[in-house]
Design an enzyme around this catalytic site. Structure first.
Site, short mmCIF file in Angstrom:
data_model
loop_
_atom_site.label_atom_id
_atom_site.label_comp_id
_atom_site.label_asym_id
_atom_site.label_seq_id
_atom_site.Cartn_x
_atom_site.Cartn_y
_atom_site.Cartn_z
N CYS A 175 -24.14 11.19 8.13
CA CYS A 175 -24.36 10.33 9.31
C CYS A 175 -23.88 8.91 9.06
O CYS A 175 -23.87 8.08 9.95
CB CYS A 175 -25.80 10.39 9.81
N CYS A 212 -30.14 5.06 8.46
CA CYS A 212 -30.79 4.19 7.48
C CYS A 212 -30.42 2.72 7.60
O CYS A 212 -31.11 1.87 7.04
CB CYS A 212 -30.50 4.68 6.05
N SER A 254 -11.22 7.06 -8.13
CA SER A 254 -11.48 8.49 -7.96
C SER A 254 -12.62 8.98 -8.84
O SER A 254 -13.13 10.08 -8.63
CB SER A 254 -10.23 9.32 -8.29
N HIS A 274 -10.37 11.11 -17.51
CA HIS A 274 -9.25 11.97 -17.87
C HIS A 274 -9.35 12.44 -19.31
O HIS A 274 -9.87 11.73 -20.18
CB HIS A 274 -7.93 11.20 -17.70
N ILE A 291 -12.57 9.73 -12.10
CA ILE A 291 -12.19 10.79 -13.05
C ILE A 291 -12.14 10.23 -14.47
O ILE A 291 -11.56 9.17 -14.72
CB ILE A 291 -10.81 11.37 -12.69
N SER A 315 -4.51 3.51 -13.40
CA SER A 315 -4.94 4.77 -14.00
C SER A 315 -4.29 4.94 -15.37
O SER A 315 -3.11 4.63 -15.51
CB SER A 315 -4.53 5.93 -13.09
N THR A 345 -11.15 -2.91 -6.87
CA THR A 345 -10.52 -1.62 -7.16
C THR A 345 -11.53 -0.59 -7.65
O THR A 345 -11.45 0.59 -7.30
CB THR A 345 -9.40 -1.83 -8.20
#
Lengths: 479, 434
Positions: free
Chosen positions: A440, A445, A51, A55, A53, A342, A46
């Site tokens: 790309c 790479c 994301s 908070h 963030i 979250s 996970t």
């Protein structure tokens, strides 16, 4: 199979951000600690789809453990960033009002946040909002501004946590799914395909699999339902489109679909929130992308699908109580750290402290180490250095002049550094160095990274994987 | 060994610096030499100049330019020999990270190299010749998981031709671009099972000769108006769901089917490598994704020229060479102080024209205009304003159209904008001449 047996004070099942944060916290003490991870590297569950963030703490419902730990966690990031060298920036967040009814919600969120001690919350009127964020939809009515919200690279964070933990004596077992747990008077025994691990305490940090691990130990009082979130990463030409995190007012099940200026400057949009049955369902969908882009365009009209460079999905571990489940169980020594959805990333360092307190109450004696190493060295990040610093780096190590990833300007020295710091797979290199993350998407790479990795790991190129397991990359030609 | 050359004799001050040592860069260097420019440098990031040609070991190059069929490395070698014989410096293993211009117009090209560190190279003019990159999964929407085994066709080509490894054994190819078609044949020759090529459009995006030689001759099916609608597999790709598309190119999942595979190759288009162009703040054409250029192939930054696939994606290297020779010549003239009046005629894409390059023209010179159509059409008439028309047997998006404009043509023209249209031929009455 060679079945070793080792004995630990604490075994942490799951090397996600929660497991690794706890491992680092425990490494401050004279303890034998092991992290047991089923994937090839830590943070590959996970955590890597998070994301990113941090908070501020005004969005979680009142009266929840997650709300309390969220605010505490947020305050810890400045120091963590200084010690561990991961990318972190308090860019602030805006909860925006899309319809008149939302304005009242902003006031409520402000009050809730202030009651928890979230600093600096401000209500912005329409004029202020559009002055500060001119690219947002003109019909947005106002916003709640939270200056302490920020963004980090979640994988960088988890890699630095485990690195600190390992430097302070913690053991890491990778490719080691726990298949069976035995309990007896001496403690608990965890069985993996490679070895059996005995430990006095077991911390169940197994994310979307936490209920299954609990059942193995005979604790069946909660369940985990994965809630899928799809995210879409946009081309860096949109860098600067919004400067702060943009949230709608909280939705029923989530904080809604967001615009996230990531630490690296690229804009990410998402996530969706869709309950699924399959705990490995990481598929993106037509429906998810439609939902996200249709919604996000209402926040910021110039965002469109055509700028997507990559998309991915992650699974939140939503518990049957809809709150974090952290605490001892009826099985002595078996402690749940489950249901960490979250704001789990934000809360993770506070969770770690909280769990250490629980272990203490459960009788674990905590003797601080005299020689605890607080700092680990972050990545060199050649692309972000000024010209003079770049010249200096090249002078010290000419491999800084060899560009491996052209999109993100990642040099050979940084690939070696990623491997020095534990990368064993192409994704491990990507998440540590950014090689392959650009527009790309590894076209340039990949073969170079395979080459370096196979030399460093002393294995044939055909043994290199994308992310461990059966994710092989190339095959031998038939001669 | 091809193009192996260290920066042993670079001088620090140049007339023309060319960024990129592929066919465009080599052509530009030769063009600059032809113009009389003296000090010319080609900077290339690889150990060997030649660019993507080096991994194109199939034949089919040079039919227009050399009137014979060469492999990619052969084509590259011929040019490299000319470049080195013309006393052009080649700086390999070097990466250009920026270009700055001072008030007098002199440019500093910032180059990184293992042995020399970060250097600023002074030059009067610069030619961008960095080529293009491939579009990826993210640039189209393919739902599903994110396992290993999904590669652009060019990366697979590099695995096979440069490193001697296979990308997998059971192959599905999405998109009918030329590299995808070439790789279908290449992998079939290596004993892989190539299950089919799927193209979302009702026509192929590859050259006809490649459809025949790479698919038909090997019994590899081409499914038009069909796309990959889902990717399956946790660690490694295990199968794909393919579906015919309806109006609006939406997949019709009710008619979908699954194909077992361990590899999905994407040949879904090329985009100019515009990292440096964007960094320099050049005006870019939203259709080509390359810089906007004048009739001298000069970008919006004076003294900075562009050619080849970094400008717009070509289908044949011969045309890259042709364009690069021109760009090099103009860059060389610029370095020698030649300043021309600004172009005064804007060229715009009209009916069934996707784009045209250059974007402006000037009277009194011969011009070569490169363009692509939006949709196949046959027979048709290509019209340049009301000045000129040319009958064409057919046009297809996969094949670039080249049009030469004679010096005197624009002398009669008094407007400031010319539209190019491709229209259906009416009853075959138009003449072959203008």
């Amino acid at each position: 199979m060679n079945h070793h047996s080792s004995r630990y004070d604490v075994a942490i099942v799951g090397g996600g951000v929660v497991g690794c944060a706890i491992a680092r916290e425990l490494s401050r003490f004279e303890l034998k600690t092991v992290v047991i991870e089923k994937e090839a590297e830590v943070g590959f569950g996970t955590t890597k789809s998070n994301s990113g963030i941090i908070h501020a703490g005004h969005q979680s419902p009142a009266g929840t453990l997650k709300g309390t730990l969220e605010v505490r966690g947020n305050r810890m990031y400045d120091r963590l960033c200084e010690e561990l060298g991961f990318g972190f920036s308090r860019i602030g967040e805006l909860v925006v009002a899309m319809v008149p009814e939302d304005l009242a919600v902003l006031d409520e969120l402000k009050k809730l946040g202030e009651s928890r001690g979230v600093p600096g919350l401000e209500i912005w009127d329409k004029a202020r909002l559009h002055r500060e964020e001119p690219n947002l939809a003109k019909n947005l009515l106002g916003a709640l501004y939270a200056p302490t919200a920020g963004v980090i690279n979640p994988y960088e964070f988890v890699f630095s946590l485990i690195e600190s933990a390992l430097a302070n004596g913690v053991t890491l077992e990778i490719d080691s799914p726990v298949e069976k747990i035995d309990t007896d008077n001496h403690g608990l025994t965890l069985h993996t395909p490679h070895k059996s691990i005995q430990s006095r305490f077991v911390l169940n940090c197994a994310g979307v699999f936490a209920d299954r691990i609990a059942q193995m130990a005979g604790v069946g009082d909660f369940s985990i339902r994965p809630r899928k979130g799809e995210e879409y990463m946009l081309d860096k030409r949109l860098k600067g489109l919004v400067r702060r995190l943009i949230f709608p007012v909280p939705q029923k099940t989530t904080k809604g679909t967001l615009i996230i200026p990531t630490f690296d400057g690229t804009i990410m949009v998402g996530p969706t929130a869709c309950d699924v049955d399959d705990r490995e369902d990481l598929a993106t969908t037509y429906e998810g992308s439609d939902e996200i882009f249709n919604f996000v365009r209402r926040l910021c009209p110039s965002i469109g699908e055509r700028d997507t460079i990559t998309e991915f999905a992650g699974l939140r571990a939503v518990s049957s109580t809809n709150d974090f489940i952290i605490g001892p169980t009826k099985i002595k020594g078996f402690i749940n750290v489950a249901g960490i959805q979250s704001p789990g990333l934000t809360a993770s360092p506070a969770i770690a402290e909280y769990v250490v307190e629980i272990l203490k109450k459960e009788g674990l004696s905590l003797i601080p180490k005299k020689n605890f190493l607080t700092h680990v060295k972050g990545p060199a990040r050649f692309a972000l250095q000024h010209l003079e610093a770049q010249k200096e780096l090249i002078q010290k190590d000419p491999r800084f002049a060899r560009v491996i990833c052209r999109c993100e300007l990642v040099t050979e020295a940084e690939i070696h550094e990623a491997i020095d710091h534990g990368a064993r797979t192409l994704d491990g290199i990507k998440f540590r160095s950014r090689a392959g993350m650009g527009r790309c998407q590894g076209g340039f790479c990949t073969s170079r990274c395979i080459d370096i990795l196979s030399k460093r790991l002393n294995c044939p190129p055909t043994a290199i994987t994308k992310r461990g397991g059966g994710s092989w990359v190339i095959k031998e030609m038939d001669s | 060994m091809l193009g192996k050359m260290e920066a042993t004799k670079w001088q620090g001050k140049y007339d023309v610096v060319v960024v990129g040592g592929g066919p465009a860069g080599m052509g530009a260097a030769l063009g600059a030499r032809d113009s009389g420019a003296e000090r010319i440098l080609v900077v290339d990031r690889e150990a060997e100049a030649g660019g993507i040609l080096l991994q194109c070991i199939h034949s089919g190059f040079g039919l227009h330019y050399f009137k014979e069929e060469l492999t990619g490395p052969e084509y590259a070698e011929r040019f490299l020999k000319r470049v080195l014989d013309s006393n052009v410096d080649v700086f390999s293993n070097a990466y250009v990270s920026g270009v700055a211009t001072d008030s007098s117009g002199i440019k500093q090209v910032r180059v990184m190299n293992e042995k020399m560190g970060v250097q600023a190279i002074e030059t009067r003019s610069v030619v961008l010749a960095m080529g293009c990159r491939e579009r990826t999964r993210g640039s189209i929407r393919i739902p599903g998981t994110r396992p290993s085994g999904i590669y652009t066709a060019g990366l697979a080509q590099k695995f096979v031709n440069m490193h001697g490894y296979l990308p997998g054994k059971r192959i599905v190819i999405l998109g009918s671009g030329d590299i995808g078609l070439i790789m279908a044949r290449r992998l079939a020759l290596e004993g892989c099972e190539v299950k089919g090529v799927f193209e979302i459009l009702p026509y192929s995006n590859g050259l006809t000769r490649n459809i025949v030689q790479c698919l038909d001759d090997f019994g590899i099916p081409l499914h038009l108006s069909t796309t990959v609608a889902r990717i399956h597999g946790r660690d490694r790709i295990e199968k794909v769901t393919v579906a015919p598309v309806g109006p609006g190119l939406q997949p019709d999942l009710s008619r979908s089917w699954d194909i077992d595979c361990d590899t999905l190759l994407l040949s879904i288009g090329l985009i100019p490598e515009n990292e440096l162009s964007q960094g320099l703040g050049l005006a870019l054409d939203p259709v080509t994704s390359g810089p906007v250029v004048s009739s001298t192939l000069e970008t919006s930054m004076p003294g900075l020229f562009a050619c080849g696939n970094v400008l717009h994606v070509h289908d044949l290297v011969d045309f890259v060479t042709q364009e690069a020779l021109l760009a090099g010549r103009f860059a060389g003239e610029w370095a020698q102080g030649v300043r021309r009046p600004r172009d005064n005629i804007k060229l715009t894409a009209g009916q069934n024209v996707r784009y045209c390059v250059p974007q402006t023209l000037a009277p009194g010179r011969e011009h070569t205009i490169y363009m692509r159509c939006k949709e196949p059409m046959k027979p048709c008439v290509l019209k340049v304003g009301d000045l000129m028309e040319k009958k064409l047997r057919f046009v297809v998006p996969a094949e670039m159209i080249t049009l030469k404009i004679k010096p005197d043509l624009l002398e009669r023209f008094r407007g400031d904008s010319l539209e190019i249209n491709i229209l259906p031929a009416v009853g075959g009455g138009s003449s072959e001449e203008e």
